[in-house]
Structures are given as structure tokens and as C-alpha cells.
Motif scaffolding. Sequence first.
Motif, mmCIF file in Angstrom:
data_model
loop_
_atom_site.group_PDB
_atom_site.id
_atom_site.type_symbol
_atom_site.label_atom_id
_atom_site.label_comp_id
_atom_site.label_asym_id
_atom_site.label_seq_id
_atom_site.Cartn_x
_atom_site.Cartn_y
_atom_site.Cartn_z
ATOM 1 N N ASN A 184 0.854 -1.184 0.000
ATOM 2 C CA ASN A 184 0.000 0.000 0.000
ATOM 3 C C ASN A 184 0.891 1.235 0.000
ATOM 4 O O ASN A 184 1.263 1.728 1.044
ATOM 5 N N SER A 241 2.125 5.311 -1.006
ATOM 6 C CA SER A 241 1.500 6.625 -0.870
ATOM 7 C C SER A 241 0.762 7.042 -2.134
ATOM 8 O O SER A 241 -0.083 7.910 -2.090
ATOM 9 N N GLU A 242 1.080 6.404 -3.277
ATOM 10 C CA GLU A 242 0.381 6.720 -4.522
ATOM 11 C C GLU A 242 -1.098 6.370 -4.406
ATOM 12 O O GLU A 242 -1.933 6.979 -5.059
ATOM 13 N N SER A 243 -1.416 5.357 -3.590
ATOM 14 C CA SER A 243 -2.796 4.912 -3.490
ATOM 15 C C SER A 243 -3.625 5.741 -2.512
ATOM 16 O O SER A 243 -4.826 5.572 -2.446
ATOM 17 N N LEU A 244 -2.993 6.605 -1.763
ATOM 18 C CA LEU A 244 -3.745 7.456 -0.843
ATOM 19 C C LEU A 244 -4.530 8.501 -1.622
ATOM 20 O O LEU A 244 -4.008 9.097 -2.564
ATOM 21 N N PRO A 245 -5.759 8.763 -1.221
ATOM 22 C CA PRO A 245 -6.525 9.812 -1.887
ATOM 23 C C PRO A 245 -5.880 11.190 -1.650
ATOM 24 O O PRO A 245 -5.238 11.421 -0.621
ATOM 25 N N LEU A 246 -6.062 12.086 -2.595
ATOM 26 C CA LEU A 246 -5.496 13.424 -2.507
ATOM 27 C C LEU A 246 -5.953 14.135 -1.231
ATOM 28 O O LEU A 246 -5.169 14.812 -0.573
ATOM 29 N N ALA A 247 -7.208 13.955 -0.862
ATOM 30 C CA ALA A 247 -7.736 14.601 0.345
ATOM 31 C C ALA A 247 -6.986 14.126 1.591
ATOM 32 O O ALA A 247 -6.702 14.924 2.490
ATOM 33 N N THR A 248 -6.638 12.856 1.644
ATOM 34 C CA THR A 248 -5.890 12.321 2.786
ATOM 35 C C THR A 248 -4.490 12.911 2.827
ATOM 36 O O THR A 248 -3.999 13.305 3.883
ATOM 37 N N LYS A 249 -3.839 12.971 1.664
ATOM 38 C CA LYS A 249 -2.503 13.574 1.596
ATOM 39 C C LYS A 249 -2.543 15.033 2.035
ATOM 40 O O LYS A 249 -1.670 15.495 2.759
#
Length: 132
Positions: free
Chosen positions: A107, A109-117
Motif C-alpha cells: 500500500n 502513498s500513490e494509493s492514498l486519496p489526494l484529500a488524505t494527503k
Amino acid sequence: MERSRVTREAPTGTRILLASLSAMVAESVTFPIDLTKTRMQLHGSGSASGAHRIGAFGVVSEIARKEGVIGLYKGLSPAIIRHLFYTPIRIIGYENLKGLIVRSETNNSESLPLATKALVGGFSGVIAQKCR
């Protein structure tokens, strides 16, 4: 530079040092631009009719003429000291907070949603502001 076998990242101390050095270089390079912008803002704040604007190049040449080229770096030391602490706390804080969310190697960091980042980035910025 010894890397961790699990994360393949540089040790935290090295990352902090590199973040501090990069912040120092970035601040040194961009400081004259920021100083010019601030002086231009001050030029325009003096009169109700809108002061005569001489432009960025005019401001730079005025500073160089009156204060010497070194005048473009007046006030650099406090800015560098601020970024030597603020930037590593913000960057390493972001990486560590993101690491709490992303536990497994599959998993990334590419798979994290933009809002989470954005939320993690904002939170690390708040922490860095409170620590300085």
C-alpha cells in the motif's frame, strides 16, 4: 549512508539534515525575490492615490544602489534559522504521519486519496508551526 532494509529510506537524522540544508539553500536563493516583493508592497502602502510603482527591477536597483548588493540579503539570518527548524519538522512529520496511515509495503502513498494527503500535510504544517 546506511539505509533501513524494511523502508529503504535514509536514517531520520540524515533526512533531517538534508531537509535543513535544502531549506537553507532555497531560502538563500529566493530571499531577494521575497525582499523585493515586500519593498514593492511597502512602496504602494504610503499614499491613498497609489504610490508611483517603479517595478521589481527598479526596486532591486534601488536597493543595490542605496544599500549595496548585500542589501538584497538584509534579514536573511532569521529566515534561515526559522527554516532550519520549521522545514524538517514539517517534512519529516508528514512522512511519519503518512507512514502511520500506510503500514504495508504493498500500500504505497500513490494509493492514498489526494484529500488524505492534503489533510496529513496540513496537520504536519500545524505541528511544525507550534514547534517553532
